[in-house]
Design a protein around this motif. Structure first.
Motif, short mmCIF file in Angstrom:
data_model
loop_
_atom_site.label_atom_id
_atom_site.label_comp_id
_atom_site.label_asym_id
_atom_site.label_seq_id
_atom_site.Cartn_x
_atom_site.Cartn_y
_atom_site.Cartn_z
N GLU A 43 0.84 -1.13 0.00
CA GLU A 43 -0.33 0.24 0.08
C GLU A 43 0.99 1.24 -0.15
OE1 GLU A 43 -1.02 0.88 4.67
OE2 GLU A 43 -1.99 -1.26 4.31
N GLN A 44 0.50 2.39 -0.68
CA GLN A 44 1.25 3.79 0.05
C GLN A 44 0.71 4.76 0.11
OE1 GLN A 44 0.78 5.25 -3.85
NE2 GLN A 44 2.38 3.68 -4.66
N THR A 45 1.25 5.25 1.38
CA THR A 45 0.81 6.63 2.38
C THR A 45 1.06 7.71 1.58
OG1 THR A 45 0.64 7.14 4.58
CG2 THR A 45 3.16 7.14 3.12
N SER A 46 0.07 8.86 1.72
CA SER A 46 -0.03 9.87 1.06
C SER A 46 0.70 11.11 2.68
CB SER A 46 -1.65 10.73 1.37
OG SER A 46 -2.19 10.59 2.35
#
Length: 155
Positions: free
Chosen positions: A3-6
């Protein structure tokens, strides 16, 4: 699952280094303090220490040598775990690593153009415990003897 994070990520590092010498005795030391804004995304050990202590001199006016030991230590932290199926590291928070000193003993010599080294890695294996992991479930290298010769040729 990946997953990616902002989230905005920031890392802060404070490093102190000093070389002490008294006659033929030398001590090269580095102290590192690190802070991560999101330890769950980018985990870092809070403290890390490296110290190299040795005696250097010349024998018979031609043989330069250094005899000493290196010490490495990091505070406990949640190091990324390794997933062999994907060949990647991932963030985890169930097993801490670190809090274990690694000690290496070495002898470096130089005679004219030949450099020779002998090093015993991880001499303190099993002391104070057998919990010497670099990442969860993957221990650091056990004790081992390394040696080598390097010969410099002049053109």
């Amino acid at each position: 699952m990946p997953e990616q994070t902002s989230a905005f990520l920031s890392l802060i590092e404070f490093k102190l280094s000093k070389h002490f010498s008294l006659g033929g005795f030398h001590s090269r030391n580095t102290l590192l303090y690190q802070v991560s804004s999101h330890q769950d995304i980018i985990p870092l050990p809070e403290w890390s220490v490296f110290s190299s202590n040795y005696y250097q001199n010349k024998l018979f006016k031609v043989l330069f040598f250094q005899l000493g030991f290196d010490l490495r230590y990091s505070s406990p932290w949640y190091a990324p775990a390794y997933m062999p199926a994907t060949g990647q590291f991932y963030a985890q928070n169930y097993r801490q690593v670190g809090d274990y000193p690694f000690v290496d003993v070495f002898l470096n010599m130089q005679l004219k153009r030949a450099r020779i080294f002998i090093k015993m890695d991880h001499v303190n294996q099993g002391t104070p415990s057998n919990d010497y992991f670099l990442t969860p479930f993957y221990p650091a290298n056990p004790s081992g003897l390394r040696f080598g010769v390097s010969w410099n040729f002049y053109d």
